[in-house]
Design an enzyme around this catalytic site. Structure first.
Site, short mmCIF file in Angstrom:
data_model
loop_
_atom_site.label_atom_id
_atom_site.label_comp_id
_atom_site.label_asym_id
_atom_site.label_seq_id
_atom_site.Cartn_x
_atom_site.Cartn_y
_atom_site.Cartn_z
N ASP A 262 -0.27 5.09 0.98
CA ASP A 262 -0.56 6.08 2.03
C ASP A 262 -0.55 5.46 3.42
O ASP A 262 -1.24 4.48 3.68
CB ASP A 262 -1.94 6.72 1.78
N ASP B 1 0.87 -1.17 0.00
CA ASP B 1 0.00 0.00 0.00
C ASP B 1 0.92 1.24 0.00
O ASP B 1 2.12 1.12 0.26
CB ASP B 1 -0.85 -0.06 1.28
P1 TMP Z 1 -4.86 3.47 0.90
O1 TMP Z 1 -3.77 3.90 1.83
O2 TMP Z 1 -5.48 2.18 1.30
O3 TMP Z 1 -4.38 3.45 -0.51
O4 TMP Z 1 -6.07 4.49 1.03
C1 TMP Z 1 -5.97 5.82 0.81
C2 TMP Z 1 -6.36 6.64 1.99
O5 TMP Z 1 -6.82 7.90 1.50
C3 TMP Z 1 -7.52 6.13 2.85
O6 TMP Z 1 -7.07 5.95 4.17
C4 TMP Z 1 -8.54 7.24 2.85
C5 TMP Z 1 -7.77 8.43 2.37
N1 TMP Z 1 -8.56 9.46 1.67
C6 TMP Z 1 -8.33 10.79 2.00
O7 TMP Z 1 -7.52 11.07 2.88
N2 TMP Z 1 -9.03 11.76 1.36
C7 TMP Z 1 -9.95 11.48 0.38
O8 TMP Z 1 -10.57 12.40 -0.19
C8 TMP Z 1 -10.17 10.10 0.05
C9 TMP Z 1 -11.16 9.75 -1.02
C10 TMP Z 1 -9.44 9.13 0.71
MG MG Z 2 -2.93 3.10 3.55
#
Ligand code: TMP
Ligand code: MG
Length: 289
Positions: free
Chosen positions: A40, A38
């Protein structure tokens, strides 16, 4: 065997099982290894100096190119949907449609903001994003040993690629599947490309047997890195899995989530802002014995 596993941030439900998988990964050799991660809050930091670090979406939300009204609306969405995303008492069936709703609404708002393709590098430069401590060694070890790194992200592909590029670690062994921006002929953001990837559909359904995944079918040892329960399915598209080691960063609401993370991830890293443990395991795997 790996001193980093003695760090106080490390928790394991079954340490013997973990040692077994690591030994097996090492025995099968570097040629069989791939890393699926992953982005973020897994490769990027959750916090620094007592402050939260931004996700790839937040980098856009906080940037100067977004109007004050746009910022407020995006923040309202975050405050409404993030607690739902991490709520341990809701089922996946409940969460999925709500996540589609969040991502769709956020992407629609961003698409109304006249974001320019040419501004992305500056937006990233001015942000407070940071990769986890030890990122250089992580990216470089994988590159030097020809280990594919597949980054599977529900964030914004253009932003996370730029973060990795600015950190000088965007090596050719990296492949990214994420939400990519769609710009018009004038370089103005008009939407996001499909399929939409949110926290809980990071699995086969969005990979659809992509060519890249076919290529990886010979890589039967997997180290999976994530921070959310949704990251656990990221390797589901790999047909031949012999060894899989799941490492989870538990960043937020640690006490509340500990039980579930320990059941699902082989190694849980609690409030650990570094890649020390991952680097230690990789170093051990790569050392010739
Ligand atoms: P991931 O780390 O699983 O790829 O997910 C991305 C993260 O982004 C998730 O924790 C939610 C966050 N997010 C935001 O911070 N702002 C937003 O507008 C959206 C749609 C998601
Ligand atoms: Mg994440």
């Amino acid at each position: 065997m790996i001193v980093e596993l003695d760090k106080t941030t490390v928790r394991m439900k079954n340490p013997d099982h973990v040692r077994g998988i690591i030994s097996s990964i090492k025995k099968d050799g570097v040629n069989k290894l791939q890393v699926i991660s992953d982005f973020d809050m897994t490769l990027s930091r959750f916090g620094w100096n007592g402050r939260r670090c931004p996700t790839s979406h937040n980098i856009l939300d906080n940037s100067q190119v977004i109007t004050e009204e746009g910022k407020k609306q995006l923040k309202d969405l975050l405050h409404y949907y993030y607690p739902i995303e991490i709520d341990p008492n809701r089922t996946l069936e409940e969460k999925c449609p709500l996540m589609v709703e969040w991502w769709t609404r956020a992407h629609d708002l961003l698409s109304q903001q006249k974001i320019l393709k040419g501004d992305i590098a500056q937006i990233v430069k001015e942000s407070e994003v940071m990769l986890r401590e030890g990122f250089n060694e992580f990216f470089d070890q994988l590159h030097k040993n020809n280990v594919p790194l597949f980054i599977f992200s529900a964030g914004v592909g253009d932003i996370l690629e730029e973060i990795i590029r600015q950190a000088n670690v965007f090596h050719p062994n990296i492949n990214v599947v994420s939400n990519y921006m769609d710009f018009d002929d004038n370089g103005i953001l008009r939407g996001f490309k499909r399929p939409l990837i949110h926290t809980y559909n990071k699995n086969n359904t969005v990979l659809n047997n992509t060519e890249y995944f076919q290529q990886l079918s010979t890589k039967t040892s997997i180290i999976l890195l994530g921070d959310s329960m949704g990251d656990l399915t990221m390797a589901d598209g790999v047909t031949n899995v012999k060894n899989i080691l799941k490492i989870g960063f538990l960043n937020d609401k640690v006490e509340e989530h500990r039980g579930k993370y320990l059941e699902s991830y082989d190694i849980v890293l609690e409030r650990d802002e570094t890649l020390d443990v991952v680097n230690g395991i990789l170093r051990y795997t790569f050392i010739e014995t």
